[in-house]
Design an enzyme around this catalytic site. Sequence first.
Site, short mmCIF file in Angstrom:
data_model
loop_
_atom_site.label_atom_id
_atom_site.label_comp_id
_atom_site.label_asym_id
_atom_site.label_seq_id
_atom_site.Cartn_x
_atom_site.Cartn_y
_atom_site.Cartn_z
N ASP A 126 0.77 -1.02 0.16
CA ASP A 126 0.01 -0.01 0.07
C ASP A 126 0.99 1.39 0.09
O ASP A 126 2.01 1.00 0.39
CB ASP A 126 -0.87 0.10 1.26
CG ASP A 126 -1.50 1.12 1.32
OD1 ASP A 126 -2.06 1.76 0.62
OD2 ASP A 126 -1.69 1.78 2.54
N LEU A 127 0.45 2.31 -0.40
CA LEU A 127 1.29 3.52 -0.37
C LEU A 127 0.91 4.51 0.87
O LEU A 127 1.98 4.74 1.65
CB LEU A 127 1.04 4.13 -1.79
CG LEU A 127 1.72 5.69 -1.89
CD1 LEU A 127 3.19 5.62 -1.84
CD2 LEU A 127 1.31 6.59 -3.14
N ASP A 128 0.09 4.95 0.95
CA ASP A 128 -0.64 6.03 2.00
C ASP A 128 -0.55 5.58 3.26
O ASP A 128 -1.30 4.33 3.68
CB ASP A 128 -1.92 6.64 1.65
CG ASP A 128 -2.02 7.29 0.30
OD1 ASP A 128 -1.22 7.89 -0.10
OD2 ASP A 128 -3.15 7.12 -0.29
N THR A 175 1.30 10.19 3.64
CA THR A 175 0.32 10.95 2.88
C THR A 175 -1.07 10.60 3.58
O THR A 175 -2.22 11.42 3.26
CB THR A 175 0.35 10.62 1.49
OG1 THR A 175 0.65 9.23 1.38
CG2 THR A 175 0.94 11.22 0.53
N LYS A 202 -9.38 5.16 6.17
CA LYS A 202 -7.90 4.90 5.56
C LYS A 202 -8.03 3.66 4.81
O LYS A 202 -8.74 2.47 4.84
CB LYS A 202 -7.08 4.19 6.60
CG LYS A 202 -6.56 5.47 7.19
CD LYS A 202 -5.53 4.98 8.34
CE LYS A 202 -4.87 6.42 9.12
NZ LYS A 202 -3.88 5.97 10.21
N GLY A 203 -7.49 3.62 3.27
CA GLY A 203 -7.70 2.40 2.28
C GLY A 203 -8.94 2.59 1.42
O GLY A 203 -9.14 1.94 0.53
N ILE A 204 -9.91 3.57 1.82
CA ILE A 204 -11.27 3.44 1.22
C ILE A 204 -11.03 4.55 0.06
O ILE A 204 -10.54 5.84 0.31
CB ILE A 204 -12.42 3.95 2.20
CG1 ILE A 204 -12.33 2.86 3.34
CG2 ILE A 204 -13.56 3.97 1.76
CD1 ILE A 204 -12.41 1.37 3.20
N ARG A 223 -11.89 7.62 -3.05
CA ARG A 223 -12.55 8.97 -2.72
C ARG A 223 -13.93 8.92 -2.73
O ARG A 223 -14.32 9.61 -1.69
CB ARG A 223 -12.12 9.61 -3.79
CG ARG A 223 -11.92 11.05 -3.68
CD ARG A 223 -11.38 12.03 -4.90
NE ARG A 223 -10.05 11.65 -5.24
CZ ARG A 223 -9.72 11.87 -6.59
NH1 ARG A 223 -10.15 12.71 -7.45
NH2 ARG A 223 -8.45 11.16 -6.94
N SER A 271 -2.55 0.49 -4.26
CA SER A 271 -2.95 1.76 -3.57
C SER A 271 -4.61 2.02 -4.22
O SER A 271 -4.67 1.78 -5.43
CB SER A 271 -2.04 3.00 -3.61
OG SER A 271 -2.65 3.94 -3.19
N ALA A 272 -5.19 2.54 -3.30
CA ALA A 272 -6.51 3.01 -3.71
C ALA A 272 -6.61 4.18 -4.32
O ALA A 272 -7.43 4.91 -4.93
CB ALA A 272 -7.77 2.78 -2.59
N SER A 273 -5.40 4.89 -4.47
CA SER A 273 -5.38 6.42 -4.60
C SER A 273 -5.18 6.63 -6.13
O SER A 273 -3.94 5.82 -6.52
CB SER A 273 -3.99 7.22 -3.71
OG SER A 273 -4.02 8.48 -4.33
N ASN A 286 -3.92 9.31 -7.10
CA ASN A 286 -2.90 10.00 -6.99
C ASN A 286 -1.42 9.50 -6.92
O ASN A 286 -0.29 9.77 -6.98
CB ASN A 286 -2.76 11.17 -5.95
CG ASN A 286 -3.86 12.08 -6.14
OD1 ASN A 286 -3.86 12.76 -6.90
ND2 ASN A 286 -5.12 11.93 -5.15
N LYS A 337 -10.74 -1.72 -1.71
CA LYS A 337 -10.74 -2.30 -0.28
C LYS A 337 -12.05 -2.32 0.65
O LYS A 337 -12.59 -0.89 0.48
CB LYS A 337 -9.41 -1.85 0.29
CG LYS A 337 -8.19 -1.90 -0.65
CD LYS A 337 -6.96 -0.94 0.02
CE LYS A 337 -5.66 -1.07 -0.77
NZ LYS A 337 -4.73 -0.39 -0.32
N GLU A 360 0.40 -3.21 4.76
CA GLU A 360 -0.79 -2.35 4.69
C GLU A 360 -0.82 -1.58 6.29
O GLU A 360 -0.46 -2.07 7.25
CB GLU A 360 -2.04 -2.88 4.57
CG GLU A 360 -2.78 -2.97 3.29
CD GLU A 360 -3.48 -1.62 3.03
OE1 GLU A 360 -3.43 -0.88 3.83
OE2 GLU A 360 -3.83 -1.52 1.79
N ASP A 361 -1.35 -0.43 6.18
CA ASP A 361 -1.57 0.43 7.22
C ASP A 361 -2.99 0.61 7.83
O ASP A 361 -3.16 1.16 8.86
CB ASP A 361 -0.64 1.73 7.33
CG ASP A 361 -1.87 2.65 6.29
OD1 ASP A 361 -2.27 2.08 5.51
OD2 ASP A 361 -2.33 3.78 7.05
#
Length: 219
Positions: free
Chosen positions: A11-13, A19, A47-49, A51, A116-118, A120, A147, A171-172
């Site tokens: 995962d990224l964020d 971020t 988190k992870g959800i 936008r 990542s769900a992002s 960005n 997710k 994952e966080d």
Amino acid sequence: MNPRFKAVIFDLDGVLTDTARFHYVAWKKMASGLGISIDETFNETLKGIDRMMSLERILQHGNVQLPLEDKQRLAHEKNEHYKELTAAMTRKDLLPGALDRLDELKGLGVKISLASASKNAPAILEALGISGYFDSIANPALVAHGKPAPDIFLLAAAPLQVRPEECLGVEDAEAGVTAIKSAGMQALGVGDPQVLAAADRVVPGLDVFTFADLFADWP
Ligand code: BG6
Ligand code: MG
């Protein structure tokens, strides 16, 4: 040596960079404009959800109903604010240990992927200067279910020609750990062991272990 895992899917964020904090700041400002107050505990559920789903959760939390057009505008504004907050990011914004662990995986010959769900995420990877480490980057626009569904982790693994049980997801977020386990992969949580209780292992950060040691000790 034959590593215990053939691929590590990050995962990224909140895992490679902080971020998650900027997403929170941007959502909090948007929510307060609607008279909705959100705190860190509620933020855990975001988190992870993705936008639009995050926006829906905030509106539901504040018992606010809006037409689709307004929701799209608010999501856009939140994203513009998020982009401002992340505009000056560079390699120094990697979390401690992130670069060392990516280098270590390269040395071990383990594939590296992003789930990542992002939307960005590609721009953030570029800003951090780590795009080149990734053998695959799953595009969240292509998954039917975000997710905690497993889709994005399975999509990240697909080009690598590895089986789910050969993958370690990192994952966080609680939703992210659920996604990893639903994909049939092993889960490494980064953060609070209570929030990430469903992970197979939890570490406080990427700077407190080596993958070589972790894999050697993984059942
Ligand atoms: C996830 C974050 O990685 O991406 C969420 O944990 C965020 O907080 C989601 O809402 C979607 O990000 P973006 O950048 O597409 O709005
Ligand atoms: Mg995250």
